[in-house]
Design an enzyme around this catalytic site. Structure first.
Site, PDB file in Angstrom:
ATOM      1  N   ASN A  89      15.859   3.499 -10.660  1.00 31.06           N
ATOM      2  CA  ASN A  89      15.560   2.413  -9.921  1.00 31.06           C
ATOM      3  C   ASN A  89      14.415   2.117  -9.335  1.00 31.06           C
ATOM      4  O   ASN A  89      14.426   1.713  -8.430  1.00 31.06           O
ATOM      5  CB  ASN A  89      16.516   2.969  -8.938  1.00 31.06           C
ATOM      6  CG  ASN A  89      17.678   2.471  -7.891  1.00 31.06           C
ATOM      7  OD1 ASN A  89      16.965   2.341  -6.419  1.00 31.06           O
ATOM      8  ND2 ASN A  89      18.319   1.173  -8.494  1.00 31.06           N
TER       9      ASN A  89
ATOM     10  N   GLY B 151       6.994  -1.274  -5.999  1.00 36.23           N
ATOM     11  CA  GLY B 151       6.884  -0.519  -6.071  1.00 36.23           C
ATOM     12  C   GLY B 151       5.892   0.408  -7.083  1.00 36.23           C
ATOM     13  O   GLY B 151       5.099   0.436  -6.855  1.00 36.23           O
ATOM     14  N   HIS B 152       6.891   0.509  -7.778  1.00 34.13           N
ATOM     15  CA  HIS B 152       7.501   1.274  -9.117  1.00 34.13           C
ATOM     16  C   HIS B 152       5.862   0.298 -10.055  1.00 34.13           C
ATOM     17  O   HIS B 152       4.999   0.471 -10.695  1.00 34.13           O
ATOM     18  CB  HIS B 152       8.254   1.112  -9.675  1.00 34.13           C
ATOM     19  CG  HIS B 152       9.034   3.006  -8.764  1.00 34.13           C
ATOM     20  ND1 HIS B 152      10.322   1.567  -8.423  1.00 34.13           N
ATOM     21  CD2 HIS B 152       9.126   3.512  -9.164  1.00 34.13           C
ATOM     22  CE1 HIS B 152      10.867   3.236  -7.843  1.00 34.13           C
ATOM     23  NE2 HIS B 152      10.360   4.638  -8.538  1.00 34.13           N
TER      24      HIS B 152
END
Length: 290
Positions: free
Chosen positions: A32, A36-37
């Site tokens: 998901n 940020g990832h």
């Protein structure tokens, strides 16, 4: 971009990279994916020649009545984002691949002390699941470095201490918290917020920043904490914890001690938000060189 769904296949792929003496950067995720990832991926790309991202919703870090079944799984979109970001290998194991003998009586990696406060106190067993699965992922991928976001500060410290204590041959890279334009720390769970809650959510960071400024200006810690709690509750947040802690061992402070870290977990509706901010000692700036 290569996709591996079991342990033998990713080991075979990465063995070739190691034989070619290419450095490997690793970003473990539960999918998901959001900006940020992707900031973790960007940092890994800067520091390593090959980047591996894992997507695994780890059941052993979810407690009773938590959102394991409802946790959003968006594989197709995640893979498109990772390919666009230049990721080399994605490890997408099933629960059966990771836990072929089931989840009962699993060997655990437990990091004491650091896991007993904050989220560890309100989510018993959570960090045992985190440290155990991260250890297993490190053993599978054998990265040179692994990137973790500072938003999950307690998780970051747990992984850092685990790596240090067990002499794991991996460098843990802390990446600053990624935020939306209005200051809300990015999280996969933010999508649970309804429109009114999403409008309110940035006040968490705003109130926290005000508490930090008050503390740094000399307001006693107990008063800064009390005023922060009052502001949050008045705005509709249901508080899990509001604590000023030592940055290294996460021990809870009752009197002002700088530097320190303000850590907060609170719910808006059914959505649990976490955030942290550092408080610095302005008087401790280094002397000018002569």
């Amino acid at each position: 971009m290569q996709i591996c769904r079991d342990i033998p296949s990713i080991r075979a792929v990465l063995k070739k990279e190691r034989l070619a003496d290419r450095s490997i950067g690793f970003v473990p995720t539960m999918g998901n994916l959001h900006a940020g990832h992707l900031s973790l991926v960007t940092k890994a790309r800067e520091l390593a020649e090959k980047v591996v991202v894992s997507i695994f919703v780890n059941p052993t870090q979810f407690g009773a009545n938590e959102d394991l079944d409802a946790y959003p799984r968006t594989e197709a979109n995640d893979l498109a984002l990772l390919e666009a970001a230049g990721v080399d290998v994605v490890f997408l194991p099933t629960v059966e691949a990771m836990y072929p003998n089931g989840q009962d009586n699993l060997t655990e990696v437990i990091v004491p002390k650091l896991t007993e406060t904050l989220c560890g106190a309100s989510r018993p067993g959570h960090f045992n699941g985190v440290s155990s699965v991260v250890t297993k992922l490190f053993n599978i991928v054998q990265p040179d470095l692994a990137c973790f976001g500072a938003k999950d500060y307690q998780q970051l410290r747990v992984v850092q201490k685990m790596v240090q204590d067990l002499a794991m041959n991996v460098t843990v890279v802390a990446v600053p918290t990624a935020r939306a334009d209005d200051g809300l720390a990015l999280s996969s769970r933010n999508q649970y917020l309804d429109p009114d809650e999403r409008d309110t959510a940035p006040k968490l960071q705003i109130f926290m920043q005000r508490a930090i400024e008050q503390l740094e200006a000399g307001l006693p810690l107990s008063m800064a904490r009390e005023q922060l709690i009052e502001s949050l509750e008045h705005t509709g947040f249901m508080i899990d914890y509001v604590e000023f802690v030592r940055p290294d061992d996460l021990s809870v402070l009752t009197e002002t001690e700088l530097p320190c870290t303000l850590a907060v977990a609170a719910k808006l509706g059914s959505t649990r938000l976490i955030d942290n901010l550092p408080a610095q000692d302005a008087s401790a700036s280094p002397a000018l060189s002569k």
